[in-house]
Design an enzyme around this catalytic site. Sequence first.
Site, short mmCIF file in Angstrom:
data_model
loop_
_atom_site.label_atom_id
_atom_site.label_comp_id
_atom_site.label_asym_id
_atom_site.label_seq_id
_atom_site.Cartn_x
_atom_site.Cartn_y
_atom_site.Cartn_z
N MET A 32 -22.85 27.38 10.41
CA MET A 32 -22.12 27.08 9.18
C MET A 32 -21.12 25.95 9.42
SD MET A 32 -21.79 30.58 7.08
CE MET A 32 -20.40 31.26 7.95
N HIS A 36 -17.60 24.74 17.46
CA HIS A 36 -16.70 24.89 18.62
C HIS A 36 -17.58 25.04 19.86
CE1 HIS A 36 -17.84 29.07 18.17
NE2 HIS A 36 -17.33 29.10 16.95
N HIS A 39 -20.77 27.20 19.68
CA HIS A 39 -21.94 26.52 19.11
C HIS A 39 -22.52 25.52 20.11
CE1 HIS A 39 -19.53 27.42 15.31
NE2 HIS A 39 -20.68 27.99 15.03
N GLN A 67 -23.97 34.77 1.63
CA GLN A 67 -23.58 35.75 2.65
C GLN A 67 -22.08 36.05 2.65
OE1 GLN A 67 -24.91 33.13 5.99
NE2 GLN A 67 -23.17 33.99 7.07
N GLU A 162 -24.93 35.98 20.83
CA GLU A 162 -24.66 37.43 20.95
C GLU A 162 -23.32 37.80 20.33
OE1 GLU A 162 -25.01 38.40 25.10
OE2 GLU A 162 -27.21 38.33 25.03
N ASP A 164 -22.46 37.57 17.40
CA ASP A 164 -22.78 38.32 16.18
C ASP A 164 -23.95 39.25 16.52
OD1 ASP A 164 -21.02 36.82 14.10
OD2 ASP A 164 -21.98 35.25 15.29
N SER A 203 -14.50 31.43 17.55
CA SER A 203 -14.97 31.60 16.18
C SER A 203 -14.37 30.50 15.32
CB SER A 203 -14.53 32.97 15.65
OG SER A 203 -14.61 32.98 14.23
N SER A 204 -15.15 30.05 14.33
CA SER A 204 -14.66 29.01 13.43
C SER A 204 -13.40 29.46 12.68
CB SER A 204 -15.73 28.63 12.41
OG SER A 204 -16.90 28.23 13.08
N ARG A 205 -13.25 30.78 12.51
CA ARG A 205 -12.11 31.28 11.74
C ARG A 205 -10.85 31.45 12.59
NH1 ARG A 205 -16.53 34.24 9.59
NH2 ARG A 205 -16.83 34.05 7.33
P1 AMP Z 1 -21.73 30.52 12.59
O1 AMP Z 1 -21.50 29.05 12.45
O2 AMP Z 1 -20.46 31.30 12.79
O3 AMP Z 1 -22.63 31.08 11.52
O4 AMP Z 1 -22.51 30.72 13.96
C1 AMP Z 1 -23.70 30.02 14.24
C2 AMP Z 1 -24.30 30.55 15.50
O5 AMP Z 1 -23.38 30.38 16.58
C3 AMP Z 1 -24.62 32.05 15.45
O6 AMP Z 1 -25.84 32.30 16.14
C4 AMP Z 1 -23.45 32.66 16.18
O7 AMP Z 1 -23.73 33.91 16.76
C5 AMP Z 1 -23.19 31.62 17.23
N1 AMP Z 1 -21.82 31.71 17.75
C6 AMP Z 1 -20.67 31.70 17.03
N2 AMP Z 1 -19.60 31.87 17.84
C7 AMP Z 1 -20.10 32.00 19.10
C8 AMP Z 1 -19.51 32.22 20.39
N3 AMP Z 1 -18.18 32.33 20.55
N4 AMP Z 1 -20.32 32.31 21.46
C9 AMP Z 1 -21.68 32.20 21.31
N5 AMP Z 1 -22.29 32.00 20.13
C10 AMP Z 1 -21.52 31.91 19.04
#
Ligand code: AMP
Length: 290
Positions: A32, A36, A39, A67, A162, A164, A203-205
Amino acid sequence: MTPTTHNATIQVLSTASDITSLPSGCIFVATMGALHEGHAALIRDAAQRARGTSAPVVISIFVNPTQFNDPADYARYPKTLDADLSLAHSAGATHAFVPDVSLLYPLGMDAAKSQAAAITLPPVATQPNLEDSRRPGHFAGVYLVVWKLFELVRPSAAIFGEKDWQQLQLITAMTAEMNQRHGTSIRIIPSPTIREPDGLAMSSRNRFLTPAERAIAPAIHRIMHEARTLTFPAVAEAHMLQRLQHAGLHPEYAVVRDAATLLTPIPGIPWRILVAARLGSIRLIDNMAW
Ligand code: AMP
């Protein structure tokens, strides 16, 4: 629109015809945005697997409205496209798919929401006292968007974090269903959680945490570690709830489950600790092998 090039090396694809020009069989990372190091690790893993082949390394950047069950969370989701493209490029992505909402949901949001609501989720997505109890509708939106992204991008493999854990199990089940229905053979590859030096899962948040909240947040990781030293899942769960509250967090769940099915754990099969907790206006989730 013709695919545009960013930094002379990453191709940005945004229309239906852009995406049909992409050779099939890529290695794919769905995100999304607001990228960071977590990703970046997924993209580097994808690039490593593509090395020596002609497979493109494709990342998608799409803040998926179906979502989000909290409109305020959707509205404030961070958008940092230029920085994302640079990071994706330096981590080894060859293409970035950045679609408009109208490309994924051409019939509009009401139709998209009805489509999501009609999805029968695999059991792993709806086990009690996990994400679905707290974010009803969230996983239907994830299922719908990843299904659509896979149809457009046609990857041979996709890497999911992992971080999520329950989402990873959902996507694995969804992909098995898609492979069976479409005769495809998309492989889902898990990638470990990347953490800050103090243990907080990236985390992005996290950028929304105040300095005081940021100091509290690593307690989740510490407390999961403590829980692993206890003998029984029920004792570990009670311990985690009490310790999270004491640290200043508001736990939504803190459980020990069978790692694959997310049912009650059975001795001899891998277990997973899963936690969700609120901290100020932010919701944090994390998990760890038992
Ligand atoms: P998102 O942009 O939050 O939807 O995440 C995109 C992908 O990156 C998903 O497969 C997440 O599980 C993965 N992801 C997000 N944060 C992390 C993290 N800290 N470590 C590993 N994978 C991550």
